[in-house]
Structure formats: structure tokens, C-alpha cells
Design an enzyme around this catalytic site. Structure first.
Site, short mmCIF file in Angstrom:
data_model
loop_
_atom_site.label_atom_id
_atom_site.label_comp_id
_atom_site.label_asym_id
_atom_site.label_seq_id
_atom_site.Cartn_x
_atom_site.Cartn_y
_atom_site.Cartn_z
N GLY A 146 0.83 -1.21 0.00
CA GLY A 146 0.00 0.00 0.00
C GLY A 146 0.85 1.25 0.00
O GLY A 146 2.08 1.20 0.15
N ASP A 180 8.81 5.96 7.77
CA ASP A 180 8.46 7.30 8.25
C ASP A 180 7.57 8.05 7.26
O ASP A 180 7.18 9.19 7.52
CB ASP A 180 9.73 8.12 8.54
CG ASP A 180 10.61 8.29 7.30
OD1 ASP A 180 10.20 7.84 6.21
OD2 ASP A 180 11.70 8.88 7.43
N GLY A 181 7.27 7.41 6.14
CA GLY A 181 6.38 8.04 5.16
C GLY A 181 7.02 9.17 4.37
O GLY A 181 6.35 9.87 3.62
N ARG A 211 -1.54 -1.19 -9.96
CA ARG A 211 -0.43 -2.11 -10.19
C ARG A 211 -0.96 -3.53 -10.24
O ARG A 211 -2.07 -3.80 -9.78
CB ARG A 211 0.56 -2.01 -9.01
CG ARG A 211 0.91 -0.59 -8.65
CD ARG A 211 0.85 -0.36 -7.13
NE ARG A 211 0.95 1.08 -6.82
CZ ARG A 211 2.09 1.74 -6.71
NH1 ARG A 211 3.21 1.10 -6.83
NH2 ARG A 211 2.09 3.03 -6.47
N ASP A 232 4.28 -5.01 -7.36
CA ASP A 232 3.67 -3.74 -6.96
C ASP A 232 4.27 -2.57 -7.73
O ASP A 232 3.77 -1.45 -7.64
CB ASP A 232 3.82 -3.51 -5.45
CG ASP A 232 5.26 -3.63 -4.99
OD1 ASP A 232 5.85 -4.71 -5.17
OD2 ASP A 232 5.81 -2.65 -4.46
N LYS A 235 4.35 12.14 -3.27
CA LYS A 235 5.19 11.03 -2.79
C LYS A 235 6.18 11.58 -1.76
O LYS A 235 6.92 12.52 -2.06
CB LYS A 235 5.91 10.41 -3.98
CG LYS A 235 6.67 9.14 -3.65
CD LYS A 235 7.21 8.49 -4.92
CE LYS A 235 8.08 7.30 -4.57
NZ LYS A 235 8.73 6.74 -5.77
N GLY A 242 2.63 3.68 1.48
CA GLY A 242 3.17 3.95 2.81
C GLY A 242 3.77 5.34 2.94
O GLY A 242 4.09 5.79 4.03
N ARG A 243 3.97 5.97 1.79
CA ARG A 243 4.57 7.33 1.82
C ARG A 243 4.02 8.16 0.68
O ARG A 243 4.69 9.06 0.18
CB ARG A 243 6.08 7.24 1.73
CG ARG A 243 6.51 6.44 0.51
CD ARG A 243 7.95 6.53 0.22
NE ARG A 243 8.28 5.40 -0.64
CZ ARG A 243 9.43 5.25 -1.24
NH1 ARG A 243 10.35 6.14 -1.08
NH2 ARG A 243 9.66 4.21 -2.00
N ASP A 287 8.10 3.86 -10.36
CA ASP A 287 9.00 3.64 -9.24
C ASP A 287 10.47 3.65 -9.65
O ASP A 287 11.06 2.64 -9.97
CB ASP A 287 8.67 2.33 -8.51
CG ASP A 287 9.04 2.44 -7.04
OD1 ASP A 287 10.06 3.09 -6.76
OD2 ASP A 287 8.31 1.91 -6.19
P1 AMP Z 1 9.00 0.70 -3.12
O1 AMP Z 1 10.30 0.07 -2.76
O2 AMP Z 1 9.12 2.16 -3.34
O3 AMP Z 1 8.32 0.01 -4.25
O4 AMP Z 1 8.07 0.57 -1.83
C1 AMP Z 1 7.66 -0.66 -1.33
C2 AMP Z 1 6.71 -0.46 -0.17
O5 AMP Z 1 7.37 0.16 0.92
C3 AMP Z 1 5.51 0.42 -0.48
O6 AMP Z 1 4.40 -0.08 0.23
C4 AMP Z 1 5.94 1.76 0.04
O7 AMP Z 1 4.85 2.59 0.34
C5 AMP Z 1 6.70 1.36 1.29
N1 AMP Z 1 7.68 2.37 1.69
C6 AMP Z 1 8.84 2.66 1.08
N2 AMP Z 1 9.48 3.67 1.72
C7 AMP Z 1 8.71 4.03 2.76
C8 AMP Z 1 8.82 5.00 3.81
N3 AMP Z 1 9.86 5.82 3.90
N4 AMP Z 1 7.82 5.06 4.71
C9 AMP Z 1 6.76 4.24 4.63
N5 AMP Z 1 6.60 3.32 3.68
C10 AMP Z 1 7.56 3.20 2.76
MG MG Z 2 6.78 0.89 -5.31
#
Ligand code: AMP
Ligand code: MG
Length: 475
Positions: A88, A123-124, A182, A247, A111, A90-91, A257
Site C-alpha cells: 500500500g 516514516d512516510g 499495479r 507492486d 510522494k 506507505g509514503r 518507481d
Molecule cells: P518501493 O520500494 O518504493 O516500491 O516501496 C515498497 C513499499 O514500501 C511500499 O508499500 C511503500 O509505500 C513502502 N515504503 C517505502 N518507503 C517508505 C517510507 N519511507 N515510509 C513508509 N513506507 C515506505
Molecule cells: Mg513501489
């Protein structure tokens, strides 16, 4: 000029279990890095208003603009082959959608917008590095004609965030995409046995991305074809995505991404940059196979919608996924014919293309520059060892003679003169992190005009000591 964004939010009209409704978390002191004026105009948004204090507040997540319906989307995914039932946003926060001047529906997403219901341990937030990287690379990809998410804006937050490297300046990227749906979005519902949601999502995606597709099977076929074209585009640029998890596999066929992605300097078929890709799962030459694997996961989600009879459904879905290799090979061949200036077709072109790549690997050639120089007969200048190229060359020249010479114009609009190379991106990031945006601006101007002759120096591969061997996930 007051900021008005003509929102029309279709995702928020899907049932509540598709997302968690919430706004971005405000930041301390927003500062402007960049607004993409051309893209703002496409979206029907006044760029000056975006750059005003009120616009800045929106781009930083401090103010919810009128008509927005902020939410974090739910999705799941296979990460490096391992199943994760809940990822989901997350940020990221989806502000909403606009229908652009060309009638296309586009998401506007922040983002790095703070913690959400899907943040888990994170930390989002994002720091300036990945925001600058995504801005540069996604805009370069667009300029090179590759389907991709876009960058509408980048802002700093005035806050410090903690990463392995230490405290870093925070930033938010405003990402624009034809959607943020996705393969993992489908998996999220399929894994819960929520067939009703899978069906609603499939209908939403058909209408939104493939209005010609009239069934789940046709949707699958359309996504297979879009991914085949996309991966061929990547291969043609020496682009390594680096984290092709389900994803990060966009059902509309956009590149999404830009974490540990990179363009190769010296060509190597099995090249890997990502620091976490130990097994080379997402290596350059592994990308087509991984795309097919992701599509098989997508097909699995759609099985109940394809046919009431399970066996028949499996047979039809399998056939659709098995269309990937021939579609990909056709797109790859068309791309590499264009790169070599071949405007006619011969049986042997496939091996001519692959043998050049083998010569490039054996001769340690710079991928971008060797192809670019081919039209001027100077590719050999970019080989460390020219012998493999010279051995290949007579066959190529004979081939060109049979069609009456190379189609140079075709080559020069297919082979970019510049790509955002890692060492250049890293240098722009380092400067931006210490407050100097000039290198970012300069590099952006060059890589978004990639088929023109660049200012001297921008085409050069990294000098000794400048090479970037490892890239990191953009968190
Ligand atoms: P990604 O590697 O960008 O494809 O992210 C994979 C998952 O990790 C997704 O659900 C993102 O929302 C979550 N995510 C990545 N970085 C962060 C962050 N700094 N804080 C919260 N969730 C994160
Ligand atoms: Mg991603």
C-alpha cells in the site's frame, strides 16, 4: 492567479476497502525545487499558481486543494519473488485525478507525504536524493518516448529525515500517472478472495486504460502487449529498472518507481546496480522474463473472471501470457532495427542485433554512445577493445548496402545522445542536498532534449573514480 485544479476523482468512488482516506501530513517549511510548467499546462493547472505560496502549500501536503479527495491506496505484491499481502501507499497520498487537455485521466499524487495507514515501520517520507532522481529520470524517459509516470513538481520540506547515511533534507515529489494501479493492486484483493473487488478493479482499469477491451481476457491481453512494448523500450536504452516487483508493475504499461534504477554505461548483459538485488533477479537481461512472471501473477488474479470453467480459464490465461515472448521479441527487433538504421526487414536482423550486443560486451563499449555514434560510422570510438566491433562490422555494412545505406534520421531519433547517467544524477543530488539546484537544472534541460547534440561533456561516461557501482532503493 489562484490555484485551481480541475479534479474529477474516479478512484475515490470505488468502495472504501480500496484505500484509506487521509490527507498528507503537513511539513515545517516548504521550499520550491521545481514546477514542471509544460506538464502543468497539459493538466490545465496554472504553473504560476503552483509556484505561489498557496501552490507550494499544496505541493508540500500542507493544504488540501479544493476538489481533492486525498487517500492512500491499498495494494500487495511479490517483492523479489516473496509474497507480501499488504504493502500500500506507505509514503504517498493520491490527491485526486484530472482529465487533461487531451482528454486523458491522470492521477496527481504526493510522494513522501508522511505516514499513512500502510507505512508499517517507515516514516512516510522521502529525502531530496530520490526525489531529484525520479524527477530527472522520469522526465528523461518521457522525452525519449517511453511510457512513464511524470514529475509535476518537487519541493523541500524544511525537515530533516534519518536514513542509513545520516540526517538528510526531506522532500516531496508530485507524481502524475495515468493511474497508480499495479498488478499488486489486483493481488491485494485476489489474495483475500474478494472477487467482487477484483471485478470492480478490472472494470475500472478496462474503462480507464483499455477502452477497447471488452472482457477480463481482453484486459489481460492488452496489459501483456503494453508490458511487452515497455520492456523493449527499456532494453533499447540500456535501462535497468532494478526493482520489478509486482507492486511496481503498472497495469497501464507505464514505468513506475524510480528507486535503484540506472542506465548502463559500459554494456553488460547481466548488469545489476541495485544494492539489494543479490541474485541478479532484476538484471538487465532478466527484465523480459520477470515481466512475463509478473504478468502470470496478474493472470492468476483474473482467472475467476475469464471463464466459469476453471480449466478453460487457465488455458485461456496461459495462452494470453504466452503471447508475451513473441510480442516482446517483435518490439525488441523493431527497436534494435531502428537503432541500427535498418528500415527494411531481413531474416538475419535478429542475430545481427544480438551479435552487435555481444561485440559491445566483449569490447566493453559504452551503450548509449556506441549506438548514437553508429549513424556517423564512429561507434568503434566508444569500444575499449575495437576488435569485436570490427569483426561484426562487415556483415552490417553488407546489410546496409542491400537497403541502400543506413536510415540516419531514424537512428538519430531512436538513439539518444544523452541519458541521465548515474554519476551525473548523483552529482546533481549532492549539489541539491547542499542547496545548489543549478546542476539539477542543467542536467534536466539536457536529458529532456535527448536527441539533440548536448553541450560538451554531458555525453561522457564517468571518468575513473566517478563510476557509480551501486544504487539504493529510493526511500
Ligand atoms: P518501493 O520500494 O518504493 O516500491 O516501496 C515498497 C513499499 O514500501 C511500499 O508499500 C511503500 O509505500 C513502502 N515504503 C517505502 N518507503 C517508505 C517510507 N519511507 N515510509 C513508509 N513506507 C515506505
Ligand atoms: Mg513501489
Amino acid at each position: 492567479m489562484t490555484l485551481q485544479i480541475p479534479f474529477d476523482n474516479s478512484y475515490g468512488r470505488l468502495p472504501e476497502r480500496f484505500y484509506v482516506r487521509q490527507a498528507a501530513v503537513p511539513v515545517r517549511a516548504p521550499g520550491l525545487i521545481k514546477v514542471n510548467r509544460a506538464l502543468a499546462a497539459e493538466l490545465g493547472i496554472d504553473a504560476e499558481a503552483l509556484e505561489s505560496p498557496a501552490g507550494l502549500a499544496v505541493l508540500a501536503g500542507n493544504r488540501v486543494p479544493e476538489g481533492a479527495d486525498p487517500l492512500a491506496q491499498a495494494y500487495a505484491g511479490h517483492q523479489f519473488g516473496g509474497w507480501n499481502p499488504q504493502l500500500g501507499d506507505g509514503r504517498a497520498i493520491l490527491l485526486g485525478e484530472v482529465v487533461d487537455r487531451a482528454g486523458r485521466r491522470r492521477d496527481i499524487q504526493l510522494k513522501g507525504a508522511g505516514r499513512t495507514a500502510f507505512s508499517r515501520m517507515g516514516d512516510g517520507r522521502a529525502w531530496v536524493g530520490p526525489v531529484i532522481r525520479e524527477y530527472l529520470v522520469s522526465e528523461a524517459m518521457h522525452a525519449m518516448g517511453v511510457p512513464t509516470t511524470r514529475a509535476l513538481a518537487a519541493v523541500t520540506t524544511g525537515e530533516t529525515i534519518l536514513r542509513e547515511q545520516g540526517p538528510l533534507p526531506g522532500a516531496v515529489l508530485t507524481r502524475v500517472a495515468s493511474s497508480h494501479i499495479r498488478v499488486g493492486t489486483f493481488q491485494y484483493f485476489a489474495a483475500r478472495g474478494d472477487l467482487e473487488a477484483v471485478e470492480m478493479l478490472a472494470d475500472h482499469v478496462r474503462k480507464r486504460h483499455y477502452p477497447g477491451a471488452e472482457s477480463a481476457l481482453e484486459l489481460l491481453e492488452a496489459v501483456v502487449a503494453a508490458q511487452a512494448r515497455l520492456i523493449a523500450d527499456w532494453m533499447g536504452l540500456g535501462f535497468i529498472h532494478g526493482v520489478m516487483n509486482t507492486d511496481n508493475c503498472h497495469v497501464g504499461g507505464e514505468t513506475i518507481d524510480y528507486g535503484p534504477c540506472a542506465f548502463m554505461d559500459t554494456y553488460q548483459a547481466e548488469k545489476v546496480f541495485s544494492s539489494i538485488d543479490h541474485g541478479g533477479r532484476y538484471a538487465y537481461d532478466a527484465q523480459p522474463g520477470i515481466a512475463a512472471w509478473n504478468l502470470a501473477q496478474f493472470a492468476t488474479c483474473l482467472l475467476p473472471l475469464i471463464d466459469e470453467d476453471r480449466d478453460r480459464s487457465v488455458a485461456l490465461a496461459t495462452e494470453a501470457v504466452h503471447r508475451f515472448p513473441p510480442l516482446y521479441e517483435a518490439a525488441f527487433l523493431a527497436k534494435f532495427r531502428a537503432k541500427m538504421g535498418l528500415s527494411t526487414e531481413e531474416e538475419d536482423d535478429w542475430s545481427l542485433a544480438l551479435d552487435l550486443m555481444q561485440a559491445m560486451e566483449d569490447g566493453r563499449a559504452d551503450f548509449t554512445n556506441a549506438y548514437r555514434a553508429l549513424s556517423a560510422g564512429k561507434a568503434q570510438d566508444w569500444f575499449t577493445d575495437r576488435a569485436p566491433f570490427e569483426a561484426w562490422r562487415p556483415r552490417y555494412e553488407a546489410r546496409l548496402a542491400r537497403q541502400g545505406g543506413a536510415d540516419r534520421a531514424l537512428m538519430d531519433r531512436t538513439n539518444p545522445a544523452v541519458v541521465p547517467r548515474n554519476h551525473q544524477v548523483e552529482a546533481a543530488i549532492a549539489a541539491a542536498a547542499s542547496g545548489d539546484l543549478a546542476p539539477f537544472e542543467r542536467l534536466l534541460a539536457v536529458v529532456t532534449d535527448p536527441f539533440a547534440e548536448p553541450p560538451a561533456g554531458f555525453e561522457l561516461p564517468p571518468a575513473e573514480g566517478e563510476e557509480v557501482f551501486r544504487t539504493f532503493c529510493g526511500t
